[in-house]
Design a protein around this motif. Structure first.
Motif, PDB file in Angstrom:
ATOM      1  N   THR A 301       1.032  -1.011   0.193  1.00  0.00           N
ATOM      2  CA  THR A 301      -0.357   0.167   0.026  1.00  0.00           C
ATOM      3  C   THR A 301       0.815   1.299   0.314  1.00  0.00           C
ATOM      4  N   VAL A 302       1.913   1.710   0.880  1.00  0.00           N
ATOM      5  CA  VAL A 302       2.370   2.615   0.763  1.00  0.00           C
ATOM      6  C   VAL A 302       3.883   2.654  -0.204  1.00  0.00           C
ATOM      7  N   THR A 303       3.810   1.328  -1.574  1.00  0.00           N
ATOM      8  CA  THR A 303       4.952   1.573  -2.613  1.00  0.00           C
ATOM      9  C   THR A 303       3.895   2.084  -3.241  1.00  0.00           C
ATOM     10  N   ILE A 304       2.642   1.725  -3.113  1.00  0.00           N
ATOM     11  CA  ILE A 304       1.997   2.483  -4.394  1.00  0.00           C
ATOM     12  C   ILE A 304       1.662   3.108  -4.028  1.00  0.00           C
ATOM     13  N   PHE A 305       1.401   3.805  -2.839  1.00  0.00           N
ATOM     14  CA  PHE A 305       0.975   5.170  -2.794  1.00  0.00           C
ATOM     15  C   PHE A 305       1.716   5.545  -3.096  1.00  0.00           C
ATOM     16  N   SER A 306       3.118   5.898  -2.986  1.00  0.00           N
ATOM     17  CA  SER A 306       4.167   6.359  -3.301  1.00  0.00           C
ATOM     18  C   SER A 306       4.655   6.540  -4.675  1.00  0.00           C
ATOM     19  N   ILE A 307       4.398   5.679  -5.373  1.00  0.00           N
ATOM     20  CA  ILE A 307       3.734   5.967  -7.305  1.00  0.00           C
ATOM     21  C   ILE A 307       3.121   6.304  -7.457  1.00  0.00           C
ATOM     22  N   THR A 308       2.180   6.414  -7.036  1.00  0.00           N
ATOM     23  CA  THR A 308       0.462   7.340  -7.541  1.00  0.00           C
ATOM     24  C   THR A 308       1.264   8.711  -7.284  1.00  0.00           C
ATOM     25  N   GLU A 309       2.236   9.103  -6.386  1.00  0.00           N
ATOM     26  CA  GLU A 309       2.399  10.217  -6.439  1.00  0.00           C
ATOM     27  C   GLU A 309       3.409  10.742  -6.846  1.00  0.00           C
ATOM     28  N   SER A 310       4.624  10.058  -7.465  1.00  0.00           N
ATOM     29  CA  SER A 310       5.492  10.692  -7.944  1.00  0.00           C
ATOM     30  C   SER A 310       5.312  11.119  -9.381  1.00  0.00           C
ATOM     31  N   GLY A 311       4.016  10.800  -9.480  1.00  0.00           N
ATOM     32  CA  GLY A 311       3.806  11.748 -11.297  1.00  0.00           C
ATOM     33  C   GLY A 311       4.207  11.142 -12.338  1.00  0.00           C
ATOM     34  N   THR A 312       5.073  11.534 -13.191  1.00  0.00           N
ATOM     35  CA  THR A 312       5.555  11.101 -14.921  1.00  0.00           C
ATOM     36  C   THR A 312       6.923  11.355 -14.461  1.00  0.00           C
ATOM     37  N   ASP A 313       6.603  12.183 -13.677  1.00  0.00           N
ATOM     38  CA  ASP A 313       7.798  13.033 -13.727  1.00  0.00           C
ATOM     39  C   ASP A 313       9.110  11.845 -14.812  1.00  0.00           C
ATOM     40  N   GLU A 314      10.038  12.195 -15.203  1.00  0.00           N
ATOM     41  CA  GLU A 314      11.496  10.802 -16.067  1.00  0.00           C
ATOM     42  C   GLU A 314      12.654  11.713 -15.009  1.00  0.00           C
ATOM     43  N   ARG A 315      12.716  11.905 -13.907  1.00  0.00           N
ATOM     44  CA  ARG A 315      13.898  12.111 -13.824  1.00  0.00           C
ATOM     45  C   ARG A 315      13.762  11.433 -12.704  1.00  0.00           C
ATOM     46  N   LYS A 316      15.003  10.570 -12.126  1.00  0.00           N
ATOM     47  CA  LYS A 316      15.002   9.404 -11.117  1.00  0.00           C
ATOM     48  C   LYS A 316      15.387  10.894  -9.840  1.00  0.00           C
ATOM     49  N   THR A 317      15.336   9.868  -9.086  1.00  0.00           N
ATOM     50  CA  THR A 317      15.081  10.747  -7.211  1.00  0.00           C
ATOM     51  C   THR A 317      15.168   9.599  -6.625  1.00  0.00           C
ATOM     52  N   ILE A 318      16.000   9.743  -5.402  1.00  0.00           N
ATOM     53  CA  ILE A 318      16.033   8.936  -3.935  1.00  0.00           C
ATOM     54  C   ILE A 318      15.140   8.688  -3.702  1.00  0.00           C
ATOM     55  N   SER A 319      13.668   9.191  -3.631  1.00  0.00           N
ATOM     56  CA  SER A 319      12.502   8.510  -3.651  1.00  0.00           C
ATOM     57  C   SER A 319      12.080   6.794  -4.534  1.00  0.00           C
ATOM     58  N   ASP A 320      12.844   7.173  -5.735  1.00  0.00           N
ATOM     59  CA  ASP A 320      12.923   5.834  -7.125  1.00  0.00           C
ATOM     60  C   ASP A 320      13.627   4.433  -6.276  1.00  0.00           C
ATOM     61  N   TYR A 321      14.859   4.583  -5.726  1.00  0.00           N
ATOM     62  CA  TYR A 321      15.445   3.698  -5.051  1.00  0.00           C
ATOM     63  C   TYR A 321      15.509   3.630  -4.062  1.00  0.00           C
ATOM     64  N   ILE A 322      14.113   3.681  -3.085  1.00  0.00           N
ATOM     65  CA  ILE A 322      13.485   3.410  -2.195  1.00  0.00           C
ATOM     66  C   ILE A 322      12.717   2.882  -2.227  1.00  0.00           C
ATOM     67  N   ASN A 323      12.144   3.396  -3.411  1.00  0.00           N
ATOM     68  CA  ASN A 323      10.229   2.243  -3.553  1.00  0.00           C
ATOM     69  C   ASN A 323      10.752   1.190  -3.809  1.00  0.00           C
ATOM     70  N   PHE A 324      11.996   1.291  -4.777  1.00  0.00           N
ATOM     71  CA  PHE A 324      13.082  -0.632  -5.342  1.00  0.00           C
ATOM     72  C   PHE A 324      12.987  -0.796  -4.679  1.00  0.00           C
ATOM     73  N   ALA A 325      13.973  -0.637  -2.987  1.00  0.00           N
ATOM     74  CA  ALA A 325      14.091  -1.672  -2.811  1.00  0.00           C
ATOM     75  C   ALA A 325      13.070  -2.201  -1.688  1.00  0.00           C
ATOM     76  N   LEU A 326      11.960  -0.823  -1.200  1.00  0.00           N
ATOM     77  CA  LEU A 326      11.025  -1.552  -0.630  1.00  0.00           C
ATOM     78  C   LEU A 326       9.917  -2.894  -1.581  1.00  0.00           C
ATOM     79  N   ILE A 327      10.085  -3.128  -3.133  1.00  0.00           N
ATOM     80  CA  ILE A 327       9.255  -3.514  -3.802  1.00  0.00           C
ATOM     81  C   ILE A 327       9.534  -5.071  -3.093  1.00  0.00           C
ATOM     82  N   VAL A 328      11.587  -5.167  -3.293  1.00  0.00           N
ATOM     83  CA  VAL A 328      12.799  -5.929  -3.399  1.00  0.00           C
ATOM     84  C   VAL A 328      12.663  -6.450  -2.214  1.00  0.00           C
TER      85      VAL A 328
END
Length: 414
Positions: A301-328
Motif C-alpha cells: 500500500t505504501v509503495t503504490i501510494f508513493s508511486i502514484t504520487e511520484s507523477g510522470t517525471d522521468e527524472r530519478k530521485t532517491i524516492s525511486d530507489y527507496i521504492n525499489f528497495a521496498l518492492i524487493v
C-alpha cells in the motif's frame, strides 16, 4: 532598492519577476498595481496583470455548477448518514453482519462519481446491479463464524472499492491514467478524512465535557445519532473536497509519500533483522504468518501510494530507489509467506483461510514482480515512469476479480 524599482528594472525579465513574486506574493501584488499604472504598454506586465487580477466572465455558470455540485453532495451526505444510522441499528440488534456498514458509504460515493461523470448505461447498470446483488447476497449468508463467511466479509470491501473505481472512471475504465487518478484520489481522501476526523474527535470530546459539567451523560445518544451519522457524512464531504481539487490534500500527499517510504523501509529492515535474530519461523507459527501478511499488504500500500504520487517525471530521485528497495523487500517477504502457506496446506490440509491467503499472496507476488521489473527498466533508462504506474493500474482488476470470487463463491463451496 524597493520592490517597485525592482519590478521596473526587470520589466522585461520574466524570470526575475517570478522570483520576486514567489518571495513575497502579497508585497509583489501591492507594488505591481503602482508599476502597472505607468507601464500599460508592457506585454510582460500585461500577462502578469491578467494572472493577478483575472476575472472569469462566465463565473455565473460556474457558480451555478458549483452550487449544484455542492447541493448533490449535501443530499448524498445526509442520505449516507441516515442509511448508516439505520444499518447500525440492525447491527446492534445482531440482525445483520457488521460488514453491512460499508453500504452506508461506498454506494453513495459511487453515486456522487456517477452523477458528476455519467457513464454509459451498461456501466451504470453494472455498478448499481453489483452493489444491490452484494447487499442481498451478503445478508443471505448465515450469521455464523465460519472461515468462508469471514473471508467473504473481509473481501467485500475490496470488491466494493473496485466498483467505486469503476464509477470514478466511468467510460474511461480501461484508461491507465484514470485508474491512476483514482488511486491518487484515495490517498488524498484518506489524508483529508483523517484531518477532519481528528477535528471531529476534538469536537466530540469538547461536547461530552460541556454536558458533563451540567451533570448530563449524552455519550450514548451522541455516538448513535451524531458520530455514526458524521462518519458517513464526512466521507461524502471529503470526496467532494478532493474532487474539487482542494490544494491541501494534493500538496500534502507527495510529502507524506516521501516521508513514509524511507521510514517504512528502515522499520521493515530492522524488523526483518530482529525476526532472523530471535529465530521466528512463519512455517510453524500461524499468528506470525498472519502478521507477515499484514506487513506485506502495508508495504504494498505504501509503495503504490508513493508511486502514484511520484507523477510522470522521468527524472530519478532517491524516492525511486527507496521504492525499489521496498518492492524487493516486499517480494522477499511474500516469497517466505508463500512457502509457509504451501507448507501449511501440505501439512494440515485444505481450508478456506489457507486457499484465500494463498491466492492473495500469489496475486501480490505476481504484481510485485511486474512492478519490480518495470522499476528496473526505469532505473536503467530503458522505460519511463509510466511503465511503473502501468504495472500498478493495469493489475487492479485482478484484485477485484479475486475479491469477487472469495465474496460470492467461497461461501457456496465451503
Amino acid at each position: 532598492m524597493d520592490i517597485n524599482e525592482k519590478i521596473v528594472e526587470n520589466i522585461d525579465n520574466p524570470h526575475e519577476l517570478e522570483k520576486f513574486y514567489r518571495k513575497d506574493p502579497e508585497a509583489f501584488k501591492k507594488s505591481f498595481s503602482y508599476v502597472w499604472e505607468e507601464n500599460h504598454d508592457s506585454k510582460v506586465l500585461g500577462v502578469w496583470y491578467e494572472r493577478l487580477y483575472f476575472k472569469d466572465t462566465s463565473s455565473t455558470g460556474l457558480v451555478s455548477f458549483l452550487q449544484k455540485d455542492f447541493l448533490s453532495m449535501s443530499i448524498l451526505a445526509i442520505l449516507a448518514g441516515i442509511v448508516t444510522r439505520i444499518i447500525m441499528h440492525f447491527i446492534t440488534q445482531e440482525a445483520i453482519a457488521p460488514i453491512n456498514i460499508i453500504f452506508g458509504i461506498f454506494p453513495f460515493i459511487a453515486t456522487y462519481f456517477v452523477y458528476n461523470n455519467i457513464p454509459k448505461r451498461k456501466i451504470l447498470y453494472t455498478i448499481a446491479g453489483l452493489f444491490i446483488i452484494s447487499a442481498i447476497y451478503i445478508n443471505l449468508l448465515p450469521l455464523e463464524q465460519k472461515d468462508s463467511i469471514t473471508m467473504a466479509y473481509l473481501h467485500l470491501p475490496i470488491f466494493s472499492w473496485i466498483l467505486m473505481g469503476l464509477a470514478f472512471s466511468g467510460n474511461e475504465y480501461r484508461s491507465g491514467s484514470k485508474r491512476l487518478a483514482y488511486l491518487k484520489f484515495n490517498g488524498e481522501f484518506c489524508i483529508l478524512y483523517a484531518i477532519m476526523a481528528i477535528s471531529g474527535m476534538l469536537l466530540t470530546a469538547l461536547t461530552m465535557q460541556l454536558f458533563n459539567f451540567v451533570g448530563l451523560d449524552i455519550s450514548k445518544f451522541y455516538f448513535n445519532n451524531v458520530v455514526i451519522f458524521g462518519v458517513a457524512g464526512l466521507a461524502m464531504v471529503a470526496t467532494y473536497l478532493v474532487t474539487r481539487n482542494l490544494k491541501l490534500a494534493k500538496n500534502i500527499a507527495p510529502y507524506i509519500a516521501k516521508i513514509f517510504s524511507p521510514l517504512v523501509l528502515a522499520t521493515l529492515m530492522v524488523y526483518i533483522i530482529t525476526v532472523i535474530w530471535v529465530g521466528k519461523n512463519p512455517l510453524l507459527d500461524r499468528n506470525f504468518l498472519i502478521s507477515f501478511n499484514g506487513i506485506l499488504i502495508s508495504v504494498l500500500t505504501v509503495t503504490i501510494f508513493s508511486i502514484t504520487e511520484s507523477g510522470t517525471d522521468e527524472r530519478k530521485t532517491i524516492s525511486d530507489y527507496i521504492n525499489f528497495a521496498l518492492i524487493v523487500l516486499a517480494l522477499g517477504i511474500d516469497s517466505v509467506a508463500l512457502s509457509a502457506i504451501v507448507f501449511r496446506l501440505s501439512s494440515y490440509g485444505i481450508s478456506p483461510n489457507r486457499i484465500v491467503v494463498l491466492g492473495v499472496n500469489i496475486l501480490i507476488w505476481v504484481n510485485l514482480i511486474w512492478i519490480m521489473l518495470s522499476y528496473m527498466g526505469f532505473l536503467k533508462n530503458k522505460t519511463g515512469a509510466v511503465a511503473v504506474q502501468n504495472a500498478v493500474t493495469k493489475y487492479l482488476p485482478f484484485y477485484g476479480f479475486w475479491a469477487g470470487i472469495v465474496t460470492f463463491v467461497f461461501p457456496l463451496i465451503f
